[in-house]
Write an enzyme that holds these catalytic residues in place. Structure first.
Site, PDB file in Angstrom:
ATOM      1  N   ASP A  32      15.247   3.838   6.773  1.00 43.76           N
ATOM      2  CA  ASP A  32      14.036   3.031   6.618  1.00 43.76           C
ATOM      3  C   ASP A  32      13.550   3.046   5.164  1.00 43.76           C
ATOM      4  O   ASP A  32      12.376   3.262   4.892  1.00 43.76           O
ATOM      5  CB  ASP A  32      12.930   3.517   7.556  1.00 43.76           C
ATOM      6  N   ILE A  33      14.483   2.796   4.242  1.00 43.33           N
ATOM      7  CA  ILE A  33      14.106   2.724   2.834  1.00 43.33           C
ATOM      8  C   ILE A  33      13.365   1.403   2.620  1.00 43.33           C
ATOM      9  O   ILE A  33      13.886   0.324   2.933  1.00 43.33           O
ATOM     10  CB  ILE A  33      15.349   2.814   1.914  1.00 43.33           C
TER      11      ILE A  33
END
Length: 172
Positions: A32-33
């Site tokens: 979940d960058i």
């Protein structure tokens, strides 16, 4: 009108790549960058936050039909529900890099379906067409980070860091 200077963006992206390299060396994929998970601290130190949906790469558990992550920053393999590794995080880093330089997301859609289709199939507008002063070395790195085919993308964060270091040498 409030974009950071390219050199500062490149330094931030480099720091995130270093954090991802560390996580990947420990077999952890963030998944979940996105800008909200990159904190800029004093003296431009960077912290990558929210490892809440991180997963150990060697884990064989998958949950069919469940997508983890933020759609605008997901890799095509994440959208397809395939098993992901560090290269997926690198794709997401490319989306963040693009947005930091242009102020726009590389992939958009009017609905979740069209957004996910865009991530998987559509090309993005080259960043230098939106932000005309985008350095060519940044465009080259973003192009490789946002490559749809996982085997043609950067394979490790170390490769990204190497190219970013060379890019920094070219910037004023």
């Amino acid at each position: 009108n409030k974009l950071l200077p390219a050199k500062r963006v490149v330094n931030i992206v480099s720091a995130v790549a270093q954090a991802l390299g560390y996580a990947h060396s420990r077999q952890v994929v963030h998944r979940d960058i996105k800008p909200a998970n990159v904190m800029l601290m004093d003296k431009d130190r960077v912290k990558v936050t929210d490892f809440g949906i991180a997963r150990v790469m060697s884990s064989s558990k998958t949950q069919t039909g469940i997508i983890f992550g933020t759609p605008n920053y997901m890799s095509p393999e994440q959208v397809a529900g395939k098993k992901v590794d560090g290269r997926s995080d690198l794709f997401s880093l490319g989306a963040v890099f693009y947005e930091l330089l242009t102020g726009k997301k590389p992939f958009t859609g009017d609905s979740m379906t069209t957004l996910l289709y865009a991530v998987s199939h559509n090309e993005y507008v080259p960043p230098n067409e939106i932000a005309t002063k985008t350095p060519p070395c940044c465009v080259k790195i973003i192009d490789r980070l946002l490559t749809k085919g996982v085997s043609k993308r950067y394979q490790t964060a170390a490769q990204v860091i190497k190219d970013i270091s060379e890019c920094l040498e070219e910037l004023p």
